[in-house]
Design an enzyme around this catalytic site. Sequence first.
Site, PDB file in Angstrom:
ATOM      1  N   THR A  28      68.368  12.842  65.568  1.00 21.10           N
ATOM      2  CA  THR A  28      68.019  13.957  66.159  1.00 21.10           C
ATOM      3  C   THR A  28      68.888  15.107  65.422  1.00 21.10           C
ATOM      4  OG1 THR A  28      67.734  12.995  68.291  1.00 21.10           O
ATOM      5  CG2 THR A  28      68.031  15.481  68.404  1.00 21.10           C
ATOM      6  N   ARG A  42      58.455   2.362  65.084  1.00 18.79           N
ATOM      7  CA  ARG A  42      58.151   2.988  66.211  1.00 18.79           C
ATOM      8  C   ARG A  42      57.007   4.036  66.021  1.00 18.79           C
ATOM      9  NH1 ARG A  42      64.317   4.507  66.568  1.00 18.79           N
ATOM     10  NH2 ARG A  42      65.394   2.336  66.918  1.00 18.79           N
ATOM     11  N   ARG A  48      64.261   7.185  75.793  1.00 18.98           N
ATOM     12  CA  ARG A  48      63.601   7.236  74.387  1.00 18.98           C
ATOM     13  C   ARG A  48      62.410   6.429  74.571  1.00 18.98           C
ATOM     14  NH1 ARG A  48      67.043   5.936  69.111  1.00 18.98           N
ATOM     15  NH2 ARG A  48      66.449   3.976  69.564  1.00 18.98           N
ATOM     16  N   ARG A  92      71.532  -3.541  71.833  1.00 23.13           N
ATOM     17  CA  ARG A  92      71.881  -2.104  71.341  1.00 23.13           C
ATOM     18  C   ARG A  92      73.116  -1.623  72.179  1.00 23.13           C
ATOM     19  NH1 ARG A  92      68.026   0.709  68.005  1.00 23.13           N
ATOM     20  NH2 ARG A  92      66.760  -1.031  67.319  1.00 23.13           N
TER      21      ARG A  92
END
Length: 211
Positions: free
Chosen positions: A31, A56, A149, A160
């Site tokens: 971002t 993605r 997300r 993660r």
Amino acid sequence: MYVKFISRLFSAMAGPRPVVMSGPSGAGKSTLLKKLLKEFNGVFGFSVSHTTRNPRPGEENGKDYHFVSREVMQTSIAKGEFIESAEFSGNMYGTSKAAVQAVQAQNLICILDIDMQGVKNIKKTDLNPIYVSVQAPSMDILEKRLRDRKTESEESLQKRLHAAKVDVEISKEPGLFDVVIINDDLEAAYGKLKDVLLEEIQKVRDVNKSS
Ligand code: ADP
Ligand code: 5GP
């Protein structure tokens, strides 16, 4: 005044220092980078990594990553084509020499978005980047951002989050990062990132002005 100008010109001619952005998955690196690349068009260039993970929705091959098979990546690494590579959350990731050279050849500030293993490996090279760690305000907020997300399976998310706990601890190591940015309010975090990079941004602008 004149001496300062000459010394700035020489340091600009040496090329701008690259920037390593690291920090847990979901902390906000992409971002912040997207904002930076948009605002400073013609100043920064992104080092496009290779990965064996699937794209993605919205990600473009050759722009966000070079999406390759494990076999292709292992062969390229064996040929010495990578500066660093790492296994993260069940997939391979790596920075090719060509990815960095493509950005530096244009005299742009090369940005590398890499994990903690990548940071440690880049430290062994002569790349001499500015090291920036981006952290979420807390593990709970990080988990919420990753879930919202909607890019990860539950298994990938857990991997993660586990890697994030390790990352948070290691990033406290004195001297590992030049700056640790807590990405709470996005605009405040972005402002801090720009402050850190101001000197390098000026170098690129000086060269552009004099050429
Ligand atoms: P990373 O690249 O570090 O994995 P992302 O940039 O994809 O992280 O950010 C993870 C998620 O959190 C994204 O959905 C993004 O829109 C959101 N996000 C990023 N920064 C903030 C912020 N300061 N406040 C709230 N949400 C944020
Ligand atoms: P993601 O799958 O969310 O895009 O990235 C997962 C992690 O891999 C992130 O921490 C990101 O910084 C890291 N990463 C992306 N590219 C590279 C790379 O070339 N080398 C290394 N070491 N890590 C990378």
